[in-house]
Design a protein around this motif. Structure first.
Motif, PDB file in Angstrom:
ATOM      1  N   VAL A 167       0.858  -1.177   0.000  1.00  0.00           N
ATOM      2  CA  VAL A 167       0.000   0.000   0.000  1.00  0.00           C
ATOM      3  C   VAL A 167       0.898   1.232   0.000  1.00  0.00           C
ATOM      4  O   VAL A 167       1.833   1.331   0.802  1.00  0.00           O
ATOM      5  N   VAL A 183       1.568   0.270  11.673  1.00  0.00           N
ATOM      6  CA  VAL A 183       0.782  -0.748  10.957  1.00  0.00           C
ATOM      7  C   VAL A 183       1.688  -1.897  10.519  1.00  0.00           C
ATOM      8  O   VAL A 183       1.347  -3.083  10.655  1.00  0.00           O
ATOM      9  N   LEU A 214      -1.235  -3.651   6.713  1.00  0.00           N
ATOM     10  CA  LEU A 214      -2.582  -3.089   6.641  1.00  0.00           C
ATOM     11  C   LEU A 214      -3.548  -4.097   6.033  1.00  0.00           C
ATOM     12  O   LEU A 214      -3.320  -4.593   4.923  1.00  0.00           O
ATOM     13  N   PRO A 215      -4.648  -4.418   6.734  1.00  0.00           N
ATOM     14  CA  PRO A 215      -5.628  -5.339   6.146  1.00  0.00           C
ATOM     15  C   PRO A 215      -6.216  -4.756   4.856  1.00  0.00           C
ATOM     16  O   PRO A 215      -6.689  -3.622   4.827  1.00  0.00           O
ATOM     17  N   LEU A 216      -6.145  -5.539   3.800  1.00  0.00           N
ATOM     18  CA  LEU A 216      -6.691  -5.135   2.499  1.00  0.00           C
ATOM     19  C   LEU A 216      -7.327  -6.377   1.880  1.00  0.00           C
ATOM     20  O   LEU A 216      -6.629  -7.239   1.356  1.00  0.00           O
ATOM     21  N   LYS A 260      -2.741  -8.877   4.243  1.00  0.00           N
ATOM     22  CA  LYS A 260      -2.141  -7.785   5.004  1.00  0.00           C
ATOM     23  C   LYS A 260      -0.952  -7.269   4.208  1.00  0.00           C
ATOM     24  O   LYS A 260      -0.078  -8.049   3.817  1.00  0.00           O
ATOM     25  N   CYS A 261      -0.948  -5.964   3.979  1.00  0.00           N
ATOM     26  CA  CYS A 261       0.018  -5.382   3.050  1.00  0.00           C
ATOM     27  C   CYS A 261       0.988  -4.443   3.755  1.00  0.00           C
ATOM     28  O   CYS A 261       0.608  -3.703   4.672  1.00  0.00           O
ATOM     29  N   ASP A 313      -6.890   3.724   7.571  1.00  0.00           N
ATOM     30  CA  ASP A 313      -8.143   3.047   7.915  1.00  0.00           C
ATOM     31  C   ASP A 313      -9.124   3.119   6.740  1.00  0.00           C
ATOM     32  O   ASP A 313      -9.804   2.145   6.408  1.00  0.00           O
ATOM     33  N   SER A 317      -8.055   0.728   4.042  1.00  0.00           N
ATOM     34  CA  SER A 317      -8.399  -0.644   4.430  1.00  0.00           C
ATOM     35  C   SER A 317      -9.879  -0.927   4.207  1.00  0.00           C
ATOM     36  O   SER A 317     -10.253  -1.969   3.655  1.00  0.00           O
ATOM     37  N   LYS A 318     -10.722   0.015   4.617  1.00  0.00           N
ATOM     38  CA  LYS A 318     -12.173  -0.176   4.456  1.00  0.00           C
ATOM     39  C   LYS A 318     -12.582  -0.152   2.984  1.00  0.00           C
ATOM     40  O   LYS A 318     -13.534  -0.829   2.577  1.00  0.00           O
ATOM     41  N   ASP A 334      -5.872   0.912  -2.488  1.00  0.00           N
ATOM     42  CA  ASP A 334      -5.151   2.176  -2.378  1.00  0.00           C
ATOM     43  C   ASP A 334      -5.047   2.847  -3.743  1.00  0.00           C
ATOM     44  O   ASP A 334      -4.362   3.854  -3.895  1.00  0.00           O
TER      45      ASP A 334
END
Length: 393
Positions: free
Chosen positions: A31, A61, A67-69, A73-74, A323, A326-327, A331
């Protein structure tokens, strides 16, 4: 091919395994997060706050595994750009981010660069969080632009009467650079000082000035009860305060532009040399949550956290942006990221939950409501920071 000058302006920072105890990231999952601001010149402290804030949020993070994607996780990679506090620099920064596939960024920081950045960012699909005080920092015309803090129009009616009551001044001179970065906020501040019962005058100087003694002389002739340094960059503030005190000024010094206390102390020589001062803290510096953030920064990054008060604001902005990414599950799509941001509650691991506001002042609810603070030195004694709660809309 990048020229040497351009290469020097571009700083790409990858938060590496050496910093983060080598977590296992999903293969080929990365990301990208931008950081745009002045990394050179008198306003460099502001741009470095954006860079450090983004790097810190990324490091936190990444230390937790990424980061959850979606189902992965990235690793978060931060790329920063020196926009040099100019409109041309802001435009160049947005073009650079687009060329590197970056669609979310902390910054730009100041009004001139924000002015140049936004049209290119809108065309390129880049979500951006700016702490600028420009009049239309967020607007329905630029729905990918978010405001990282509140401007004078929001907190001025709260802070100015408190300062006036404490220090008893009936006149104030508002000082600022003579460009959009200074005039937008200073005109609003002067109006609010007047409405609070203090006669306000405005005095502008050419950005890039290094000798403020003529300005100090003009201030001494008018002898205002308070001098408000407003949006004067930190480097300029230190010089101005030094020369103003050397000229014999013994009134109150205010800094409601967000520069904080540090440049005033630098100009005075030490905090003991200051008698009556008040300042906006865009993040309440001695709040336990902010102190914890700075402790974590030192432990994780291996150096002291920046003293610039914009650092916590922009670190929190980076938290919120990540955040949102992620949601959104991507990216690479600014529209989806912005939509996710609008639909979520802004949160920080340090400052908890906030809300959105801005509809009344700007026509769009894309300004976060994390609380600022009001700091004071009264008769030579530094007071605890007062935390100012900002309502959501």
């Amino acid at each position: 091919m990048l020229t040497t000058q351009t290469r020097n302006r571009v700083m790409s920072i990858v938060i590496t395994a050496a910093v983060m105890s080598s977590p296992a990231f999903a293969q080929d999952c990365e990301v990208k997060l931008g950081a745009v601001g002045p990394l050179s010149g008198a306003a460099a402290a502001w741009g470095l706050a954006a860079k450090d804030g983004a790097e810190f949020a990324a490091a936190l993070v990444n230390k937790e595994g990424g980061l959850p994607l979606g189902d992965e996780k990235c690793q978060v990679k931060v790329v920063s750009f020196d926009s040099q506090y100019t409109a041309a620099g802001g435009s160049a920064g947005a073009n650079f981010l687009e060329s590197n596939g970056i669609h979310a960024t902390v910054g730009p920081v100041g009004s001139p660069e924000t002015t140049g950045f936004r049209p290119v960012a809108a065309r390129s699909g880049i979500v951006n969080f700016s702490p600028s005080y420009m009049r239309d920092v967020i607007t329905p015309e630029f729905p990918l632009a978010f405001h990282a803090l509140q401007a004078p129009i929001t907190w001025g009616p709260i802070l100015i009467p408190r300062a006036k009551e404490q220090f008893g001044f009936d006149s104030v001179m508002v000082i600022a650079p003579n460009d959009q970065g200074g005039t937008d906020a200073s005109g609003v501040l002067a109006k609010m000082y007047t409405e609070a019962g203090a006669k306000a005058t405005e005095e502008y100087y050419q950005r890039g000035t290094t000798d403020f003694s003529p300005l100090a002389t003009r201030i001494m002739r008018q002898n205002p009860g308070a001098v408000e340094v407003s949006t004067v960059p930190p480097g300029d503030t230190a010089i101005l305060v030094k020369q103003l005190l050397e000229a014999g000024y013994d009134g109150t010094i205010g800094s409601l532009g967000g520069g904080g206390l540090a440049p005033i102390v630098e100009g005075a020589g030490s905090i003991e040399d200051l008698t009556n001062v008040y300042w906006l803290e865009v993040s309440p510096s001695d709040a336990p949550q902010i102190l914890k953030m700075k402790e974590d920064f030192k432990q994780l990054m291996g150096r002291d956290a920046p003293v610039n008060p914009l650092f916590p604001v922009l670190a929190i902005s980076a938290e919120v942006i990540l955040d949102g990414i992620s949601k959104a599950g991507t990216d690479q799509d600014g529209e989806k990221i912005a939509e996710a941001l609008r639909g979520m509650t802004p949160k920080s691991r340090y400052m908890g939950e906030a809300g959105w506001r801005g509809k009344t002042e700007y026509g769009i609810n894309q300004e976060v409501t994390f609380p600022p603070g009001l700091g004071m030195i009264v008769d030579g004694e530094k007071q605890p920071t007062a935390i100012i709660e900002i309502p959501s809309e």
